[in-house]
Motif scaffolding. Structure first.
Motif, PDB file in Angstrom:
ATOM      1  N   LYS A 147      47.339  63.294  47.167  1.00  0.00           N
ATOM      2  CA  LYS A 147      46.884  62.818  45.855  1.00  0.00           C
ATOM      3  C   LYS A 147      47.237  61.347  45.644  1.00  0.00           C
ATOM      4  O   LYS A 147      46.447  60.588  45.080  1.00  0.00           O
ATOM      5  CB  LYS A 147      47.500  63.657  44.737  1.00  0.00           C
ATOM      6  CG  LYS A 147      46.917  65.038  44.641  1.00  0.00           C
ATOM      7  CD  LYS A 147      47.580  65.813  43.517  1.00  0.00           C
ATOM      8  CE  LYS A 147      47.004  67.203  43.399  1.00  0.00           C
ATOM      9  NZ  LYS A 147      47.622  67.955  42.291  1.00  0.00           N
ATOM     10  N   THR A 148      48.426  60.937  46.108  1.00  0.00           N
ATOM     11  CA  THR A 148      48.844  59.546  45.952  1.00  0.00           C
ATOM     12  C   THR A 148      47.991  58.619  46.801  1.00  0.00           C
ATOM     13  O   THR A 148      47.584  57.542  46.351  1.00  0.00           O
ATOM     14  CB  THR A 148      50.328  59.395  46.337  1.00  0.00           C
ATOM     15  OG1 THR A 148      51.094  60.252  45.491  1.00  0.00           O
ATOM     16  CG2 THR A 148      50.799  57.967  46.173  1.00  0.00           C
ATOM     17  N   LYS A 149      47.705  59.017  48.029  1.00  0.00           N
ATOM     18  CA  LYS A 149      46.914  58.177  48.923  1.00  0.00           C
ATOM     19  C   LYS A 149      45.464  58.044  48.450  1.00  0.00           C
ATOM     20  O   LYS A 149      44.828  57.017  48.651  1.00  0.00           O
ATOM     21  CB  LYS A 149      46.922  58.737  50.357  1.00  0.00           C
ATOM     22  CG  LYS A 149      48.250  58.617  51.061  1.00  0.00           C
ATOM     23  CD  LYS A 149      48.700  57.195  51.220  1.00  0.00           C
ATOM     24  CE  LYS A 149      48.011  56.517  52.361  1.00  0.00           C
ATOM     25  NZ  LYS A 149      48.474  55.157  52.600  1.00  0.00           N
ATOM     26  N   ASN A 150      44.933  59.078  47.817  1.00  0.00           N
ATOM     27  CA  ASN A 150      43.531  59.067  47.390  1.00  0.00           C
ATOM     28  C   ASN A 150      43.327  58.558  45.969  1.00  0.00           C
ATOM     29  O   ASN A 150      42.189  58.451  45.508  1.00  0.00           O
ATOM     30  CB  ASN A 150      42.929  60.470  47.511  1.00  0.00           C
ATOM     31  CG  ASN A 150      42.799  60.892  48.952  1.00  0.00           C
ATOM     32  OD1 ASN A 150      42.643  60.078  49.856  1.00  0.00           O
ATOM     33  ND2 ASN A 150      42.873  62.186  49.187  1.00  0.00           N
ATOM     34  N   TYR A 151      44.388  58.231  45.246  1.00  0.00           N
ATOM     35  CA  TYR A 151      44.274  57.805  43.859  1.00  0.00           C
ATOM     36  C   TYR A 151      43.772  56.361  43.791  1.00  0.00           C
ATOM     37  O   TYR A 151      44.295  55.473  44.457  1.00  0.00           O
ATOM     38  CB  TYR A 151      45.623  57.902  43.148  1.00  0.00           C
ATOM     39  CG  TYR A 151      45.564  57.445  41.715  1.00  0.00           C
ATOM     40  CD1 TYR A 151      44.921  58.199  40.753  1.00  0.00           C
ATOM     41  CD2 TYR A 151      46.144  56.244  41.331  1.00  0.00           C
ATOM     42  CE1 TYR A 151      44.865  57.786  39.444  1.00  0.00           C
ATOM     43  CE2 TYR A 151      46.099  55.817  40.025  1.00  0.00           C
ATOM     44  CZ  TYR A 151      45.454  56.594  39.078  1.00  0.00           C
ATOM     45  OH  TYR A 151      45.395  56.173  37.784  1.00  0.00           O
ATOM     46  N   GLU A 152      42.740  56.166  42.996  1.00  0.00           N
ATOM     47  CA  GLU A 152      42.208  54.826  42.751  1.00  0.00           C
ATOM     48  C   GLU A 152      42.120  54.638  41.239  1.00  0.00           C
ATOM     49  O   GLU A 152      41.274  55.236  40.581  1.00  0.00           O
ATOM     50  CB  GLU A 152      40.823  54.661  43.381  1.00  0.00           C
ATOM     51  CG  GLU A 152      40.853  54.712  44.891  1.00  0.00           C
ATOM     52  CD  GLU A 152      39.474  54.526  45.509  1.00  0.00           C
ATOM     53  OE1 GLU A 152      38.556  54.085  44.791  1.00  0.00           O
ATOM     54  OE2 GLU A 152      39.332  54.847  46.685  1.00  0.00           O
ATOM     55  N   PRO A 153      42.984  53.809  40.683  1.00  0.00           N
ATOM     56  CA  PRO A 153      42.980  53.637  39.231  1.00  0.00           C
ATOM     57  C   PRO A 153      41.724  52.900  38.762  1.00  0.00           C
ATOM     58  O   PRO A 153      41.180  52.051  39.464  1.00  0.00           O
ATOM     59  CB  PRO A 153      44.234  52.810  38.963  1.00  0.00           C
ATOM     60  CG  PRO A 153      44.534  52.129  40.239  1.00  0.00           C
ATOM     61  CD  PRO A 153      44.018  53.019  41.332  1.00  0.00           C
ATOM     62  N   ASP A 154      41.252  53.256  37.589  1.00  0.00           N
ATOM     63  CA  ASP A 154      40.099  52.612  36.976  1.00  0.00           C
ATOM     64  C   ASP A 154      40.614  51.798  35.794  1.00  0.00           C
ATOM     65  O   ASP A 154      40.783  52.303  34.690  1.00  0.00           O
ATOM     66  CB  ASP A 154      39.099  53.667  36.515  1.00  0.00           C
ATOM     67  CG  ASP A 154      37.808  53.061  36.020  1.00  0.00           C
ATOM     68  OD1 ASP A 154      37.649  51.825  36.135  1.00  0.00           O
ATOM     69  OD2 ASP A 154      36.965  53.821  35.526  1.00  0.00           O
ATOM     70  N   PHE A 155      40.874  50.512  36.056  1.00  0.00           N
ATOM     71  CA  PHE A 155      41.492  49.662  35.040  1.00  0.00           C
ATOM     72  C   PHE A 155      40.575  49.420  33.842  1.00  0.00           C
ATOM     73  O   PHE A 155      41.036  49.356  32.710  1.00  0.00           O
ATOM     74  CB  PHE A 155      41.904  48.319  35.651  1.00  0.00           C
ATOM     75  CG  PHE A 155      43.002  48.451  36.658  1.00  0.00           C
ATOM     76  CD1 PHE A 155      44.264  48.843  36.272  1.00  0.00           C
ATOM     77  CD2 PHE A 155      42.766  48.188  37.999  1.00  0.00           C
ATOM     78  CE1 PHE A 155      45.285  48.971  37.198  1.00  0.00           C
ATOM     79  CE2 PHE A 155      43.781  48.317  38.930  1.00  0.00           C
ATOM     80  CZ  PHE A 155      45.045  48.705  38.535  1.00  0.00           C
ATOM     81  N   GLU A 156      39.277  49.292  34.073  1.00  0.00           N
ATOM     82  CA  GLU A 156      38.361  49.028  32.965  1.00  0.00           C
ATOM     83  C   GLU A 156      38.291  50.202  32.006  1.00  0.00           C
ATOM     84  O   GLU A 156      38.308  50.030  30.786  1.00  0.00           O
ATOM     85  CB  GLU A 156      36.976  48.691  33.511  1.00  0.00           C
ATOM     86  CG  GLU A 156      36.945  47.375  34.260  1.00  0.00           C
ATOM     87  CD  GLU A 156      35.572  47.084  34.841  1.00  0.00           C
ATOM     88  OE1 GLU A 156      34.594  47.755  34.455  1.00  0.00           O
ATOM     89  OE2 GLU A 156      35.488  46.188  35.683  1.00  0.00           O
ATOM     90  N   ALA A 157      38.215  51.405  32.538  1.00  0.00           N
ATOM     91  CA  ALA A 157      38.169  52.589  31.672  1.00  0.00           C
ATOM     92  C   ALA A 157      39.496  52.778  30.948  1.00  0.00           C
ATOM     93  O   ALA A 157      39.526  53.181  29.784  1.00  0.00           O
ATOM     94  CB  ALA A 157      37.838  53.835  32.490  1.00  0.00           C
ATOM     95  N   TRP A 198      41.499  50.370  30.021  1.00  0.00           N
ATOM     96  CA  TRP A 198      41.623  49.333  29.011  1.00  0.00           C
ATOM     97  C   TRP A 198      40.824  49.679  27.752  1.00  0.00           C
ATOM     98  O   TRP A 198      41.249  49.401  26.635  1.00  0.00           O
ATOM     99  CB  TRP A 198      41.175  47.998  29.593  1.00  0.00           C
ATOM    100  CG  TRP A 198      41.364  46.858  28.658  1.00  0.00           C
ATOM    101  CD1 TRP A 198      40.406  46.207  27.950  1.00  0.00           C
ATOM    102  CD2 TRP A 198      42.602  46.244  28.302  1.00  0.00           C
ATOM    103  NE1 TRP A 198      40.958  45.228  27.179  1.00  0.00           N
ATOM    104  CE2 TRP A 198      42.321  45.228  27.380  1.00  0.00           C
ATOM    105  CE3 TRP A 198      43.921  46.461  28.663  1.00  0.00           C
ATOM    106  CZ2 TRP A 198      43.309  44.423  26.825  1.00  0.00           C
ATOM    107  CZ3 TRP A 198      44.900  45.659  28.109  1.00  0.00           C
ATOM    108  CH2 TRP A 198      44.586  44.654  27.208  1.00  0.00           C
ATOM    109  N   THR A 199      39.663  50.312  27.928  1.00  0.00           N
ATOM    110  CA  THR A 199      38.846  50.680  26.774  1.00  0.00           C
ATOM    111  C   THR A 199      39.458  51.836  25.996  1.00  0.00           C
ATOM    112  O   THR A 199      39.178  51.997  24.817  1.00  0.00           O
ATOM    113  CB  THR A 199      37.414  51.061  27.209  1.00  0.00           C
ATOM    114  OG1 THR A 199      37.479  52.157  28.120  1.00  0.00           O
ATOM    115  CG2 THR A 199      36.713  49.891  27.853  1.00  0.00           C
ATOM    116  N   ASN A 200      40.290  52.646  26.628  1.00  0.00           N
ATOM    117  CA  ASN A 200      40.920  53.784  25.965  1.00  0.00           C
ATOM    118  C   ASN A 200      42.358  53.485  25.551  1.00  0.00           C
ATOM    119  O   ASN A 200      43.128  54.405  25.320  1.00  0.00           O
ATOM    120  CB  ASN A 200      40.923  55.014  26.879  1.00  0.00           C
ATOM    121  CG  ASN A 200      39.528  55.565  27.049  1.00  0.00           C
ATOM    122  OD1 ASN A 200      38.665  55.370  26.211  1.00  0.00           O
ATOM    123  ND2 ASN A 200      39.307  56.252  28.152  1.00  0.00           N
TER     124      ASN A 200
END
Length: 95
Positions: free
Chosen positions: A29-39, A41-43
């Motif tokens: 799960k850690t290796k495959n996690y890709e954060p979505d910074f734009e989403a 920031w909007t929330n």
């Protein structure tokens, strides 16, 4: 081997498999996690100033769980040994 030794080995193996599975799952799960910074920031919401701390299992509860697992392994081994001896005696009678 004696029943207690086999039960301890079985319980240790079960705990080892569970721990390894948890670690491997967390690693994947850690290796495959890709954060979505734009989403994210909007929330953005107001962060709370209070912190809630969790708790972990105590050593006594883990030792109790291990003891119960040893007893279950012993019960399964007794049933298996009885089934195995009954089956081997049936094979001797049929010859």
């Amino acid at each position: 081997m004696k029943l207690i030794t086999r039960s301890l080995i079985g319980a240790t193996a079960l705990f080892g498999i569970y721990t390894a599975g948890t670690l491997v799952s967390g690693y994947i799960k850690t290796k495959n996690y890709e954060p979505d910074f734009e989403a994210a920031w909007t929330n953005a919401e107001m962060l709370s100033s209070e912190v809630a701390f969790g708790h972990t299992a105590s050593f006594a509860s883990l030792a109790g769980l291990f003891g119960v697992t040893v007893l279950l392994c012993a019960a399964l081994l007794v049933v298996y040994d009885k089934f195995k001896s009954a089956r081997s005696s049936d094979n001797k009678l049929s010859r």
